[in-house]
Enzyme design. Sequence first.
Site, PDB file in Angstrom:
ATOM      1  N   THR A  71      -2.198   0.590  67.760  1.00  0.00           N
ATOM      2  CA  THR A  71      -2.925  -0.659  67.508  1.00  0.00           C
ATOM      3  C   THR A  71      -2.028  -1.708  66.858  1.00  0.00           C
ATOM      4  O   THR A  71      -2.399  -2.871  66.784  1.00  0.00           O
ATOM      5  CB  THR A  71      -4.135  -0.423  66.578  1.00  0.00           C
ATOM      6  OG1 THR A  71      -3.664   0.164  65.350  1.00  0.00           O
ATOM      7  CG2 THR A  71      -5.162   0.492  67.219  1.00  0.00           C
ATOM      8  N   ASP A 111      -7.326   9.515  51.628  1.00  0.00           N
ATOM      9  CA  ASP A 111      -7.016   8.567  52.703  1.00  0.00           C
ATOM     10  C   ASP A 111      -6.312   7.321  52.161  1.00  0.00           C
ATOM     11  O   ASP A 111      -6.491   6.221  52.651  1.00  0.00           O
ATOM     12  CB  ASP A 111      -8.299   8.176  53.474  1.00  0.00           C
ATOM     13  CG  ASP A 111      -8.018   7.385  54.749  1.00  0.00           C
ATOM     14  OD1 ASP A 111      -6.879   7.423  55.238  1.00  0.00           O
ATOM     15  OD2 ASP A 111      -8.942   6.725  55.245  1.00  0.00           O
ATOM     16  N   LYS A 158      -3.758   1.058  49.859  1.00  0.00           N
ATOM     17  CA  LYS A 158      -5.173   1.354  49.660  1.00  0.00           C
ATOM     18  C   LYS A 158      -5.500   1.823  48.245  1.00  0.00           C
ATOM     19  O   LYS A 158      -6.614   1.637  47.768  1.00  0.00           O
ATOM     20  CB  LYS A 158      -5.600   2.449  50.643  1.00  0.00           C
ATOM     21  CG  LYS A 158      -5.990   1.967  52.025  1.00  0.00           C
ATOM     22  CD  LYS A 158      -6.631   3.145  52.743  1.00  0.00           C
ATOM     23  CE  LYS A 158      -6.906   2.884  54.192  1.00  0.00           C
ATOM     24  NZ  LYS A 158      -7.430   4.122  54.830  1.00  0.00           N
ATOM     25  N   ASN A 201      -6.954  -3.231  53.037  1.00  0.00           N
ATOM     26  CA  ASN A 201      -6.735  -2.458  54.251  1.00  0.00           C
ATOM     27  C   ASN A 201      -5.609  -3.092  55.075  1.00  0.00           C
ATOM     28  O   ASN A 201      -4.566  -3.423  54.531  1.00  0.00           O
ATOM     29  CB  ASN A 201      -8.064  -2.301  54.998  1.00  0.00           C
ATOM     30  CG  ASN A 201      -8.094  -1.068  55.868  1.00  0.00           C
ATOM     31  OD1 ASN A 201      -7.456  -1.039  56.910  1.00  0.00           O
ATOM     32  ND2 ASN A 201      -8.796  -0.028  55.458  1.00  0.00           N
ATOM     33  N   TRP A 202      -5.787  -3.268  56.371  1.00  0.00           N
ATOM     34  CA  TRP A 202      -4.681  -3.757  57.211  1.00  0.00           C
ATOM     35  C   TRP A 202      -4.525  -5.279  57.150  1.00  0.00           C
ATOM     36  O   TRP A 202      -3.487  -5.808  57.548  1.00  0.00           O
ATOM     37  CB  TRP A 202      -4.910  -3.355  58.683  1.00  0.00           C
ATOM     38  CG  TRP A 202      -6.130  -4.035  59.211  1.00  0.00           C
ATOM     39  CD1 TRP A 202      -7.407  -3.551  59.143  1.00  0.00           C
ATOM     40  CD2 TRP A 202      -6.216  -5.338  59.769  1.00  0.00           C
ATOM     41  NE1 TRP A 202      -8.275  -4.483  59.635  1.00  0.00           N
ATOM     42  CE2 TRP A 202      -7.569  -5.592  60.035  1.00  0.00           C
ATOM     43  CE3 TRP A 202      -5.274  -6.318  60.073  1.00  0.00           C
ATOM     44  CZ2 TRP A 202      -8.019  -6.783  60.587  1.00  0.00           C
ATOM     45  CZ3 TRP A 202      -5.720  -7.524  60.618  1.00  0.00           C
ATOM     46  CH2 TRP A 202      -7.085  -7.745  60.871  1.00  0.00           C
ATOM     47  N   CYS A 258     -18.036   6.130  64.754  1.00  0.00           N
ATOM     48  CA  CYS A 258     -18.313   4.982  65.634  1.00  0.00           C
ATOM     49  C   CYS A 258     -19.725   4.420  65.452  1.00  0.00           C
ATOM     50  O   CYS A 258     -19.935   3.222  65.573  1.00  0.00           O
ATOM     51  CB  CYS A 258     -18.132   5.375  67.100  1.00  0.00           C
ATOM     52  SG  CYS A 258     -16.407   5.604  67.563  1.00  0.00           S
TER      53      CYS A 258
HETATM   54 CA    CA Z   1      -6.667   6.865  57.567  1.00  0.00          CA
END
Ligand code: CA
Length: 714
Positions: free
Chosen positions: A181, A329, A356, A417-418, A639
């Site tokens: 991605t 995570d 994070k 985050n991103w 999802c």
């Molecule tokens: Ca992850």
Amino acid sequence: MIRTGFALAALIALASCGMLEEGEAEGGITHAALVNAGDNDADWITHGRTYSEQRFSPLQQINAETVGDLGLEWFADMDTARGQEATPLVMDGKLYLTTAWSKVRAFDAASGEPLWDYDPEVPGETAVKACCDVVNRGLATWGDKLFLGTLDGRLIALNRDSGEVEWETVTVDQSQSYTVTGAPRIIDGKVIIGNGGAEFGVRGYVAAYDVADGEELWRFYTVPEGNEDEASPKYLKAAAETWSGDALVGEDAIGGGGTVWDSMAYDPDLDLLYIGVGNGSPWNRAYRSPGEDGTGEGDNLYLSSIVAIRPSSGEYVWHYQTTPGETWDYTATQHIILADMEIDGSERQVLMQAPKNGFFYVIDRATGKFISAEPYVAVNWASGIGEDGRPIENPETRVDKTGKPAIVTPGALGGHNWHPMAYHPGENLVYIPAFEAAMVYAPEANWKPDRARGFNVGFNLGAGDLPPDLGIRREVVGTLKGKLVAWDPVSQEAKWTVDHPGPWNGGLLATGGGLVFQGTAGSEFNAYSAATGDKVWSFGAQTGVVAPPITYTVDGEQYVAVLAGWGGAYAITVDGGLLNDLAPVRNISRLLVFKLGGEAELPPEPELAALPLDPPPSRAAKQTIALGAEKYARYCAVCHAPAAVGSTVLPDLRRSGTLGNKQSWMAVVSDGILKDNGMVSFAESLSPEEIEAVRAYVIHRANEDKAMEPDPAT
Ligand code: CA
């Protein structure tokens, strides 16, 4: 005569090829152009505008005095309705961008005239391998080519003028749950790209490919394979010492994670490529690296680390680990920014990151030595970072295979985050799109990996589901915060903060006009004073904006562009109707381009009508619903949202037409009849009884939520 002419042309072409120095591009973008991208105000030719990834443009036509005249100049609707996270590139008056599903579009950057489209035709069933929506974050360029990583793991070179494929190569084992991605970077004729999949049991790496033909030149694994021997690279042997047990080896090997799915930066003077490394696979260290007593031990290098690599060879140079033995995570794949600044009286070459885990790190980028770190959001997993650069951990927040769950902040979405930050060198501030969202980490006693399907994290992800009580839900969702933090990296404190109505706001751009631009989850696109945070301009975007803006000029006029469109990890797992004080946020995928005096108008905003809940009655046995809840949490929630609350981006199962029909439900979940939409068969991982139990659970949840709905008659 014709033949002679042809031969002569061929000879000239050969000669000019022969004259190229190694690493030089034939026409168009060269290594020198990328190294000096900071001097090229007009264009935006690499992901973070420069190799230092500052996302600062010196352009100042649009500034605090003129921003009141900023208006929409043109816009373009996209043909996908999933998360849009890309940074466009601009050169020679043309704008290139990627959209969801790894598609590429080219426009005239001034007029918006479409030039060409490219669709790599990623199979729909790839979606189930993606933790965080079918997003793509952008392109790289070299010579006359553009380079794109696709969700199904291909690296593709396109002709920049025509959009035609020059070459493509597969960068991952497509039988595993790898996805791509991130935006590639190009250093001296090598295309660098990593991958994602650490929730699904993969082993992370970053690799370099020849710009000319896609040949793989080197590959750098971030975690050991578990059977290192004398011949293994030294850095992987050293890493293997920090893992315990044999979970990395054999039939049920857990991959280890450490995926390099987003950030990179490059210092041409030091000739160092910096990569951000992701979380462990599984998250729960007790399963990944159990230690003598099975509760987990070891730092597990190079998870959650920043690693410096020699880009010509892929050789390891140094690393700094932000979260030793990570289990929450806590990726360190977040945006890396390089800058020079005075700290304690001396000029330092630093690298900055807000991973994070909630701490803002300043590191010496020549040596990897820790300089300082302070929390930029609320943090409870560590009370601080010691002078040795190691966190002072709160033992209450570490959960292994059994025992009490822990509420940990930041949660798995992180404090950041991103979404790209930006750095303004004049203000010496880093602008962080931050948020606060705690998470319940509950043990899962007899967890086993399943690399075919579903989340492989080693925690019970259903444990944090909210009860069917609208008051409690609103209260909990109300604790989720989003903010724009202007961070002073020298004093390690916030200079100013803007509070947003909810989390998951857009990436940032800082400009020489003294402005900071940011889109929001609240469907605005805003400009703030870089010095004070005062909001000086706002545009109604009709959709959540998560992507970062860019700025460029054509014929001396400054433009600001941003790709709008709600989606990504948070968006697909949050109850679309309960976004704090926000109205439900929907996806309208659209490129928005602004300039002073722009007078374009968006079409009227469509109504967002939520269908009433109309589930069949819930008649299944309690144990069946409980089994369904367990399987739903592991295989479906990623999802379709935890507790099946639905989002505005992906189908809300509570409203599914198949809910009342066992055969149709089985055809979708077991036979995979909707695989082209991304809904593959789960028959490898779930038995028919379990699939039916998931249906019973969703029916149960739909009835609970129907009971909470306000009576339409009142
Ligand atoms: Ca992850």
